[in-house]
Design an enzyme around this catalytic site. Structure first.
Site, short mmCIF file in Angstrom:
data_model
loop_
_atom_site.label_atom_id
_atom_site.label_comp_id
_atom_site.label_asym_id
_atom_site.label_seq_id
_atom_site.Cartn_x
_atom_site.Cartn_y
_atom_site.Cartn_z
N GLY A 98 0.79 -1.22 0.00
CA GLY A 98 0.00 0.00 0.00
C GLY A 98 0.83 1.27 0.00
O GLY A 98 0.29 2.38 0.06
N GLY A 100 2.85 2.29 -2.46
CA GLY A 100 2.97 2.91 -3.77
C GLY A 100 3.98 2.27 -4.71
O GLY A 100 4.42 2.91 -5.67
N LYS A 101 4.33 1.01 -4.48
CA LYS A 101 5.28 0.34 -5.39
C LYS A 101 4.69 0.18 -6.77
O LYS A 101 5.29 0.59 -7.77
CB LYS A 101 5.64 -1.07 -4.84
CG LYS A 101 6.38 -1.06 -3.52
CD LYS A 101 6.68 -2.47 -3.04
CE LYS A 101 5.44 -3.30 -2.76
NZ LYS A 101 4.60 -2.83 -1.66
N SER A 102 3.49 -0.43 -6.83
CA SER A 102 2.88 -0.68 -8.14
C SER A 102 2.47 0.63 -8.80
O SER A 102 2.53 0.76 -10.03
CB SER A 102 1.66 -1.59 -8.00
OG SER A 102 2.05 -2.80 -7.38
N TYR A 103 2.07 1.61 -7.99
CA TYR A 103 1.71 2.92 -8.56
C TYR A 103 2.93 3.52 -9.27
O TYR A 103 2.82 4.06 -10.36
CB TYR A 103 1.24 3.86 -7.45
CG TYR A 103 0.75 5.20 -7.96
CD1 TYR A 103 -0.55 5.36 -8.40
CD2 TYR A 103 1.62 6.29 -8.01
CE1 TYR A 103 -0.99 6.58 -8.89
CE2 TYR A 103 1.20 7.51 -8.49
CZ TYR A 103 -0.12 7.66 -8.93
OH TYR A 103 -0.54 8.87 -9.41
N ASP A 245 8.74 -5.36 -9.22
CA ASP A 245 7.77 -4.89 -8.22
C ASP A 245 7.76 -5.93 -7.11
O ASP A 245 7.25 -7.03 -7.29
CB ASP A 245 6.39 -4.77 -8.92
CG ASP A 245 5.35 -4.09 -8.05
OD1 ASP A 245 5.61 -3.87 -6.85
OD2 ASP A 245 4.27 -3.78 -8.59
N GLY A 248 5.07 -6.87 -0.57
CA GLY A 248 5.13 -5.96 0.57
C GLY A 248 6.20 -6.37 1.57
O GLY A 248 6.37 -7.55 1.88
P1 ADP Z 1 1.81 -1.23 -3.32
O1 ADP Z 1 2.01 -1.71 -4.72
O2 ADP Z 1 3.07 -0.72 -2.69
O3 ADP Z 1 1.12 -2.22 -2.46
P2 ADP Z 1 0.02 0.65 -4.56
O4 ADP Z 1 0.96 1.15 -5.59
O5 ADP Z 1 -1.00 -0.32 -5.00
O6 ADP Z 1 0.84 0.04 -3.34
O7 ADP Z 1 -0.63 1.92 -3.86
C1 ADP Z 1 -1.70 1.83 -2.93
C2 ADP Z 1 -2.75 2.90 -3.26
O8 ADP Z 1 -2.20 4.20 -3.12
C3 ADP Z 1 -3.26 2.80 -4.68
O9 ADP Z 1 -4.63 3.10 -4.69
C4 ADP Z 1 -2.47 3.87 -5.41
O10 ADP Z 1 -3.18 4.36 -6.53
C5 ADP Z 1 -2.26 4.93 -4.33
N1 ADP Z 1 -0.98 5.63 -4.52
C6 ADP Z 1 0.23 5.11 -4.28
N2 ADP Z 1 1.21 6.01 -4.53
C7 ADP Z 1 0.59 7.11 -4.95
C8 ADP Z 1 1.06 8.40 -5.37
N3 ADP Z 1 2.37 8.69 -5.40
N4 ADP Z 1 0.14 9.30 -5.76
C9 ADP Z 1 -1.19 9.00 -5.73
N5 ADP Z 1 -1.69 7.81 -5.35
C10 ADP Z 1 -0.82 6.88 -4.95
MG MG Z 2 1.53 -3.59 -5.51
#
Ligand code: ADP
Ligand code: MG
Length: 360
Positions: A98, A100-103, A245, A248
């Site tokens: 959560g 922001g890795k995948s984002y 990617d 967690g």
């Molecule tokens: P992870 O892959 O690390 O588990 P995600 O990339 O799925 O986390 O991010 C979790 C949530 O936060 C998603 O809904 C994503 O769109 C949002 N999010 C993450 N990073 C950002 C950012 N830099 N700006 C806006 N939204 C973000």
């Molecule tokens: Mg992810």
């Protein structure tokens, strides 16, 4: 030509999510320039870190807001430039679920991340080539490491078997039997990625509605072939780009995992623990050689302790230019995980890679 460079670190802080906004969670991270400061919400103690890039994506619309485009302009363009020169490159995203890795890597609808932007730019550059003696070939493969099993995400039956990681003098480290798809345009990659992402193993945890419990590695091979008309020979220059990617990084307790989830947790942690150990050994070795002491003892780097570290071997302390994206949450209740991610990133920043141009 060998080129030595440190692993570049980019720390990125996401905005508050809906839950954190509703709970009026306190913020425990501040970024100014290349400095990132975290404050322990209990003791008020501050810790400060300095990184190559600090991306503050906390407040959309604010003057300091780091957009997807800005992150790509720094990190994406830098790996493309290196790939064009013939260096291997890799970008890996680390952080708790959560964060922001995948984002950062893949992006969200309408907000493409480093991977799609990079591939679109790659094909733009290829299309813009007007040298008749130069041609390009792009191949991609996509794998997942889940509970220490390597699965091909381009295979229709990725669950059927676990692929073996092998090494040969000619091919380096490779995954035996992994599909390599040749792609001619960006749309080809997009389609393949979509297919691959639907094959990924996702499961519910309390941390995030849908969180990925696996590590994914997208590999892009860019081959540039140059014809020498006078000697009637052709030479190849190939760059291997790994875009990773990670699952967690949180410790198991917080996710409320049990049964299958818990078992997964320890297998995921096997790879992440091994990654941590590899980073620590490499960082120690680099610090030791930088000290100039002749007798500085080199630690053995335990690449063989997990599938992930085997596959990343070249990217860490080897023949590649590597960027780590450390994704962090701004929320005070994630303080411990955030501090742990920043420490991890700080250790990784000590690693030196020696990249060579791959010509044949
Ligand atoms: P992870 O892959 O690390 O588990 P995600 O990339 O799925 O986390 O991010 C979790 C949530 O936060 C998603 O809904 C994503 O769109 C949002 N999010 C993450 N990073 C950002 C950012 N830099 N700006 C806006 N939204 C973000
Ligand atoms: Mg992810």
């Amino acid at each position: 030509m060998a080129d030595t460079s440190s692993v570049q670190i980019a720390v990125r802080m996401r905005p508050f999510n809906e839950r954190e906004k509703k709970l009026k969670t306190a913020k425990c991270v501040e970024m100014v320039g290349q400095m990132c400061t975290v404050t322990d919400p209990e003791s008020g103690k501050e810790r400060q870190f300095s990184f190559n890039y600090c991306y503050d994506s906390f407040q959309p619309g604010s003057e300091h807001f780091a957009s997807q485009e800005m992150v790509f302009r720094d990190l994406g363009i830098s790996y493309l430039e290196n790939a064009w020169k013939g260096y291997n490159c890799s970008i890996f995203a680390y952080g708790q679920t959560g964060a922001g890795k995948s984002y950062s890597m893949t992006g969200a609808p309408g907000q493409p991340g480093i991977i799609p932007r990079g591939l679109a730019e790659m094909f733009q550059r290829i299309d813009a080539n007007d040298d008749p003696d130069l041609s390009f070939r792009v191949e991609v493969s996509f794998l997942e490491i889940y509970m220490e099993k390597v699965r091909d995400l381009f295979s229709a039956t990725p669950t059927a078997g676990s692929l073996k990681v092998r090494e040969s003098p000619k091919l380096g480290i490779y995954v035996e039997g992994l599909k390599k798809e040749r792609v001619a345009c960006y749309e080809d990659v997009e389609q393949l990625m979509e297919l691959g992402n639907t094959m990924r193993t996702v499961a519910q945890t309390n941390m995030n509605a849908v969180s990925s419990r696996s590590h994914s590695v997208l590999t892009v091979l860019l081959t540039q072939t140059r014809i020498n008309k006078e000697s009637m020979t052709a030479s190849d220059m190939t760059s291997k780009i790994n875009l990773i990617d990670l699952a967690g990084s949180e410790r198991q307790g917080k996710t409320g995992a049990e049964g299958q989830r818990l078992k997964e947790g320890s297998a995921i942690n096997q790879s992440l623990t091994a990654l941590g150990n590899v980073i620590e050994a490499l960082a120690d070795n680099c610090v030791a050689s930088a000290s100039g002491k002749k007798k500085a003892k080199k630690r053995l780097v335990p690449y063989r302790d997990s599938k992930l570290t085997r596959i990343l071997q070249e990217s860490l302390g080897g023949n590649a230019k590597t960027i780590m994206v450390a994704a962090i949450s701004p929320a005070a209740d994630n303080f411990k995980e955030t501090l742990s991610t920043l420490r991890y990133a700080n250790r990784a920043s000590k690693i030196q890679n020696v990249a060579v141009i791959n010509e044949s």
